[in-house]
Write a protein that holds these residues in place. Structure first.
Motif, PDB file in Angstrom:
ATOM      1  N   GLU A 112       0.855  -1.183  -0.108  1.00 20.36           N
ATOM      2  CA  GLU A 112      -0.066   0.162  -0.166  1.00 20.36           C
ATOM      3  C   GLU A 112       0.922   1.103   0.199  1.00 20.36           C
ATOM      4  OE1 GLU A 112      -3.903  -1.835   2.428  1.00 20.36           O
ATOM      5  OE2 GLU A 112      -1.957  -1.158   3.414  1.00 20.36           O
ATOM      6  N   ARG A 113       1.996   1.279   0.668  1.00 22.88           N
ATOM      7  CA  ARG A 113       2.879   2.330   0.830  1.00 22.88           C
ATOM      8  C   ARG A 113       3.560   2.631  -0.624  1.00 22.88           C
ATOM      9  NH1 ARG A 113       3.294   4.581   5.630  1.00 22.88           N
ATOM     10  NH2 ARG A 113       2.901   3.371   7.421  1.00 22.88           N
ATOM     11  N   SER A 114       3.924   1.532  -1.134  1.00 26.48           N
ATOM     12  CA  SER A 114       4.447   1.710  -2.592  1.00 26.48           C
ATOM     13  C   SER A 114       3.164   2.348  -3.688  1.00 26.48           C
ATOM     14  CB  SER A 114       4.712   0.160  -3.124  1.00 26.48           C
ATOM     15  OG  SER A 114       6.073  -0.284  -2.775  1.00 26.48           O
ATOM     16  N   MET A 115       1.838   1.893  -3.521  1.00 23.81           N
ATOM     17  CA  MET A 115       1.072   2.389  -4.372  1.00 23.81           C
ATOM     18  C   MET A 115       0.992   3.959  -4.069  1.00 23.81           C
ATOM     19  SD  MET A 115      -2.070  -0.133  -4.262  1.00 23.81           S
ATOM     20  CE  MET A 115      -1.790  -1.838  -4.706  1.00 23.81           C
ATOM     21  N   ILE A 116       1.051   4.316  -2.780  1.00 24.14           N
ATOM     22  CA  ILE A 116       0.911   5.798  -2.603  1.00 24.14           C
ATOM     23  C   ILE A 116       2.294   6.424  -3.059  1.00 24.14           C
ATOM     24  CG2 ILE A 116       0.839   7.133  -0.321  1.00 24.14           C
ATOM     25  CD1 ILE A 116      -0.482   5.172   1.063  1.00 24.14           C
ATOM     26  N   PRO A 118       2.993  -6.028 -12.187  1.00 22.47           N
ATOM     27  CA  PRO A 118       2.915  -5.241 -13.354  1.00 22.47           C
ATOM     28  C   PRO A 118       1.644  -4.690 -13.674  1.00 22.47           C
ATOM     29  CG  PRO A 118       4.758  -7.075 -13.803  1.00 22.47           C
ATOM     30  CD  PRO A 118       3.930  -7.606 -12.664  1.00 22.47           C
ATOM     31  N   GLU A 119       0.795  -5.609 -13.549  1.00 23.62           N
ATOM     32  CA  GLU A 119      -0.721  -4.944 -13.626  1.00 23.62           C
ATOM     33  C   GLU A 119      -1.192  -4.024 -12.734  1.00 23.62           C
ATOM     34  OE1 GLU A 119       0.210  -8.567 -15.920  1.00 23.62           O
ATOM     35  OE2 GLU A 119       0.252  -8.361 -13.589  1.00 23.62           O
ATOM     36  N   GLU A 120      -0.693  -4.371 -11.429  1.00 17.96           N
ATOM     37  CA  GLU A 120      -1.036  -3.645 -10.397  1.00 17.96           C
ATOM     38  C   GLU A 120      -0.456  -2.120 -10.497  1.00 17.96           C
ATOM     39  OE1 GLU A 120      -2.550  -6.302  -6.514  1.00 17.96           O
ATOM     40  OE2 GLU A 120      -0.237  -6.232  -7.131  1.00 17.96           O
ATOM     41  N   ILE A 121       0.747  -2.146 -10.843  1.00 17.54           N
ATOM     42  CA  ILE A 121       1.594  -0.880 -11.237  1.00 17.54           C
ATOM     43  C   ILE A 121       0.993  -0.152 -12.026  1.00 17.54           C
ATOM     44  CG2 ILE A 121       3.690   0.062 -11.839  1.00 17.54           C
ATOM     45  CD1 ILE A 121       5.151  -2.457 -10.591  1.00 17.54           C
ATOM     46  N   GLY A 122       0.635  -0.838 -13.181  1.00 17.97           N
ATOM     47  CA  GLY A 122      -0.156  -0.022 -14.308  1.00 17.97           C
ATOM     48  C   GLY A 122      -1.396   0.488 -13.949  1.00 17.97           C
ATOM     49  N   ALA A 123      -2.201  -0.218 -13.000  1.00 18.74           N
ATOM     50  CA  ALA A 123      -3.563   0.286 -12.677  1.00 18.74           C
ATOM     51  C   ALA A 123      -3.337   1.578 -11.616  1.00 18.74           C
ATOM     52  CB  ALA A 123      -4.313  -0.713 -11.680  1.00 18.74           C
ATOM     53  N   VAL A 124      -2.287   1.572 -11.199  1.00 19.48           N
ATOM     54  CA  VAL A 124      -1.738   2.841 -10.179  1.00 19.48           C
ATOM     55  C   VAL A 124      -1.431   4.119 -11.119  1.00 19.48           C
ATOM     56  CG1 VAL A 124      -0.132   3.772  -8.591  1.00 19.48           C
ATOM     57  CG2 VAL A 124      -1.122   1.425  -8.116  1.00 19.48           C
ATOM     58  N   LEU A 125      -0.618   3.528 -12.096  1.00 17.56           N
ATOM     59  CA  LEU A 125      -0.303   4.649 -13.031  1.00 17.56           C
ATOM     60  C   LEU A 125      -1.614   5.195 -13.826  1.00 17.56           C
ATOM     61  CD1 LEU A 125       3.147   3.416 -14.256  1.00 17.56           C
ATOM     62  CD2 LEU A 125       2.539   5.112 -12.343  1.00 17.56           C
ATOM     63  N   LEU A 126      -2.687   4.311 -14.299  1.00 18.26           N
ATOM     64  CA  LEU A 126      -3.778   4.715 -14.772  1.00 18.26           C
ATOM     65  C   LEU A 126      -4.342   5.585 -13.840  1.00 18.26           C
ATOM     66  CD1 LEU A 126      -5.219   4.410 -17.436  1.00 18.26           C
ATOM     67  CD2 LEU A 126      -6.287   2.629 -16.498  1.00 18.26           C
ATOM     68  N   GLN A 127      -4.553   5.253 -12.560  1.00 16.44           N
ATOM     69  CA  GLN A 127      -5.129   6.225 -11.533  1.00 16.44           C
ATOM     70  C   GLN A 127      -4.645   7.683 -11.730  1.00 16.44           C
ATOM     71  OE1 GLN A 127      -7.960   4.996 -10.111  1.00 16.44           O
ATOM     72  NE2 GLN A 127      -8.219   6.426  -8.281  1.00 16.44           N
ATOM     73  N   THR A 128      -3.289   7.526 -11.761  1.00 15.72           N
ATOM     74  CA  THR A 128      -2.531   9.059 -11.581  1.00 15.72           C
ATOM     75  C   THR A 128      -2.943   9.850 -13.037  1.00 15.72           C
ATOM     76  OG1 THR A 128      -0.576   8.293 -12.858  1.00 15.72           O
ATOM     77  CG2 THR A 128      -0.652   7.930 -10.375  1.00 15.72           C
ATOM     78  N   ALA A 129      -3.531   9.146 -14.150  1.00 18.81           N
ATOM     79  CA  ALA A 129      -3.957   9.870 -15.312  1.00 18.81           C
ATOM     80  C   ALA A 129      -5.084  10.777 -15.005  1.00 18.81           C
ATOM     81  CB  ALA A 129      -3.925   8.802 -16.476  1.00 18.81           C
ATOM     82  N   VAL A 130      -5.831  10.247 -14.094  1.00 23.84           N
ATOM     83  CA  VAL A 130      -7.096  10.867 -13.797  1.00 23.84           C
ATOM     84  C   VAL A 130      -6.814  12.046 -12.826  1.00 23.84           C
ATOM     85  CG1 VAL A 130      -9.279  10.814 -12.842  1.00 23.84           C
ATOM     86  CG2 VAL A 130      -8.454   8.802 -14.233  1.00 23.84           C
ATOM     87  N   TYR A 131      -5.959  11.950 -12.116  1.00 25.42           N
ATOM     88  CA  TYR A 131      -5.770  12.909 -11.016  1.00 25.42           C
ATOM     89  C   TYR A 131      -4.443  13.822 -10.831  1.00 25.42           C
ATOM     90  CZ  TYR A 131      -9.725  10.736  -8.790  1.00 25.42           C
ATOM     91  OH  TYR A 131     -11.059  10.342  -8.703  1.00 25.42           O
ATOM     92  N   CYS A 132      -3.520  13.392 -11.692  1.00 26.19           N
ATOM     93  CA  CYS A 132      -2.461  14.129 -12.001  1.00 26.19           C
ATOM     94  C   CYS A 132      -2.206  14.662 -13.232  1.00 26.19           C
ATOM     95  CB  CYS A 132      -0.995  13.049 -11.427  1.00 26.19           C
ATOM     96  SG  CYS A 132      -1.193  12.419  -9.861  1.00 26.19           S
ATOM     97  N   GLY A 133      -3.119  14.081 -14.292  1.00 30.75           N
ATOM     98  CA  GLY A 133      -2.874  14.524 -15.685  1.00 30.75           C
ATOM     99  C   GLY A 133      -2.359  13.575 -16.495  1.00 30.75           C
ATOM    100  N   VAL A 134      -2.709  13.504 -17.929  1.00 32.74           N
ATOM    101  CA  VAL A 134      -2.334  12.545 -18.862  1.00 32.74           C
ATOM    102  C   VAL A 134      -0.936  12.803 -19.258  1.00 32.74           C
ATOM    103  CG1 VAL A 134      -2.536  11.892 -21.145  1.00 32.74           C
ATOM    104  CG2 VAL A 134      -4.645  12.177 -19.943  1.00 32.74           C
ATOM    105  N   PRO A 135      -0.281  13.852 -19.234  1.00 35.20           N
ATOM    106  CA  PRO A 135       1.021  14.010 -19.704  1.00 35.20           C
ATOM    107  C   PRO A 135       1.970  13.464 -18.496  1.00 35.20           C
ATOM    108  CG  PRO A 135       0.062  15.963 -20.090  1.00 35.20           C
ATOM    109  CD  PRO A 135      -0.978  15.112 -19.327  1.00 35.20           C
ATOM    110  N   ALA A 136       1.734  13.555 -17.324  1.00 30.72           N
ATOM    111  CA  ALA A 136       2.464  13.106 -16.101  1.00 30.72           C
ATOM    112  C   ALA A 136       2.293  11.565 -16.350  1.00 30.72           C
ATOM    113  CB  ALA A 136       1.957  13.547 -14.760  1.00 30.72           C
ATOM    114  N   ARG A 195       9.504  -5.583  -5.411  1.00 29.67           N
ATOM    115  CA  ARG A 195       9.811  -6.300  -4.117  1.00 29.67           C
ATOM    116  C   ARG A 195       8.729  -6.382  -3.032  1.00 29.67           C
ATOM    117  NH1 ARG A 195      14.102  -3.011  -5.275  1.00 29.67           N
ATOM    118  NH2 ARG A 195      16.082  -4.115  -5.917  1.00 29.67           N
ATOM    119  N   ASN A 196       7.805  -5.423  -2.940  1.00 33.48           N
ATOM    120  CA  ASN A 196       6.806  -5.159  -2.244  1.00 33.48           C
ATOM    121  C   ASN A 196       5.616  -5.984  -2.622  1.00 33.48           C
ATOM    122  OD1 ASN A 196       8.294  -3.823  -0.077  1.00 33.48           O
ATOM    123  ND2 ASN A 196       7.387  -1.621  -0.949  1.00 33.48           N
ATOM    124  N   GLY A 197       5.693  -6.696  -3.649  1.00 32.05           N
ATOM    125  CA  GLY A 197       4.361  -7.718  -3.903  1.00 32.05           C
ATOM    126  C   GLY A 197       3.550  -7.168  -4.945  1.00 32.05           C
TER     127      GLY A 197
END
Length: 375
Positions: A305-309, A337-355, A332-334
């Motif tokens: 969870e800390r990694s996602m944040i 790749p799919e979960e990492i992708g989902a986190v980054l997709l979430q950032t597109a909504v709240y941090c912006g598509v370019p970021a 390393r924290n488990g």
């Protein structure tokens, strides 16, 4: 009938590890004013007053009192607060109480710090004479010499001198009786609690040799000597005392380094350590002690969870070099790749598509390197 207890002040989270702080003769819990608030960030700090000092009733002890009597009062206070096992730090007479507790009640003391104190106080005669004078004449004259006994020349804490002047003479004299009878030198080797000794190099009351004597006798004990400090080191050198106590009671830097290696990997940490210079050393210590030793070790959130944040925060601020490092840490924290992708997709909504676009590029490169290394 309600049991009389030592006056005390509690600070910090009720669920944090308890840490009891003991005062010196003639002072009150105000001795810890510049140290306790910082310690209370990670501890349930309880500072207590000697009988007849601060807010404690004077009749808790009487003529012929011993350090054992004071220790029993401290245990009664701990019991009333629901504290079974605790860390303990004490100055002078408060330090003697800590030594007694560590010898006679080892099951109660998890860790011990003894500050500007001793396993004996140079025999009984001087203390018996002081007790007689105080019982006869009160404390006004003695308080006039407090600065020379407590502090280096030119330094003073008026509030502590006032505490000395305002203490109850009978209770103060009884504390002198306790110091007169105290000698624990033959029992020091039995102490099992991790023990830190802190000495003031300018201390005329309990010179560094007294602390060295304890350090040499207690198995595994460590000793810190503070330049520019006299008998009341927490008041005169609070930053130095705080640093020593944090290192002893918290172990944040060591624990943080272990977690840092687990999350970021030995290669990264070794590289960071190799690049360390005197200029960056304090920053590296800050990272290990605070970020990794306090925040990443907090069990409230799991590491995944800390990694996602962390990934989200790095994308939001455009820290892409750090992002690459923490994509590896997330794996390393488990995180998959799919979960990492989902986190980054979430950032597109709240941090912006370019970021998010830049973040996906970084993560794709890191994950591809991982695949190559695993092939």
């Amino acid at each position: 009938m309600t049991q009389k207890l030592l006056s005390h002040r509690a600070e910090g989270p009720a669920t944090a590890p308890p840490l009891l702080l003991g005062p010196s003769l003639g002072t009150s819990s105000a001795l810890w004013d510049k140290v306790a608030p910082e310690l209370s960030v990670a501890h349930r700090v309880v500072r207590w007053d000697l009988p007849g000092h601060g807010g404690s009733p004077a009749d808790l002890i009487g003529p012929g009192a011993t350090v054992a009597d004071l220790a029993e009062l401290v245990l009664a206070l701990a019991d009333s607060l629901g504290i079974d096992r605790f860390g303990y730090a004490g100055v002078s007479l408060g330090g003697a109480v800590g030594l007694h507790l560590a010898v006679h009640h080892p099951e109660r003391v998890s860790s011990l710090a003894v500050i500007c104190s001793s396993a004996h106080f140079n025999g009984s005669k001087a203390w018996q004479e002081r007790a007689e004078v105080v019982r006869r004449e009160g404390l006004a004259a003695l308080a006039e010499t407090a600065n020379s006994r407590w502090f280096t020349p030119g330094f003073t804490v008026p509030e502590l001198v006032a505490d000395h002047r305002d203490a109850d003479p009978e209770a103060y004299a009884a504390c002198c009786d306790a110091l007169a009878a105290f000698d624990l030198r033959d029992r020091l080797a039995s102490i099992t609690a991790p023990t830190l000794l802190i000495a003031g190099r300018e201390d005329p009351a309990t010179p560094p040799a007294h602390l060295r004597e304890i350090a040499d006798a207690v198995p595994g004990a460590s000793l810190t000597e503070l330049a520019g400090a006299s008998h009341l080191a927490p008041a005169e050198r609070p930053e130095a005392v705080l640093a020593a106590l944090r290192g002893h009671f918290d172990g944040y830097a060591q624990r943080g380094m272990e977690v840092r290696r687990q999350v970021l990997g030995d290669t990264h940490v070794d590289r960071a350590q190799a690049r360390q210079t005197p200029f960056t050393a304090r920053f590296q210590d800050f990272i290990s002690r605070y970020a990794w030793g306090e925040i990443w070790t907090d069990p409230t959130l799991a590491r995944r969870e800390r990694s996602m944040i962390t990934l989200t925060a790095l994308v939001a601020h455009g820290h892409y070099d750090e992002l690459a490092m923490h994509v590896r840490a997330a794996r390393r924290n488990g995180l998959t790749p799919e979960e990492i992708g989902a986190v980054l997709l979430q950032t597109a909504v709240y941090c912006g598509v370019p970021a998010a676009n830049s973040a996906f590029a970084v993560a794709q490169r890191v994950l591809a390197e991982e695949d190559t290394e695993g092939a």
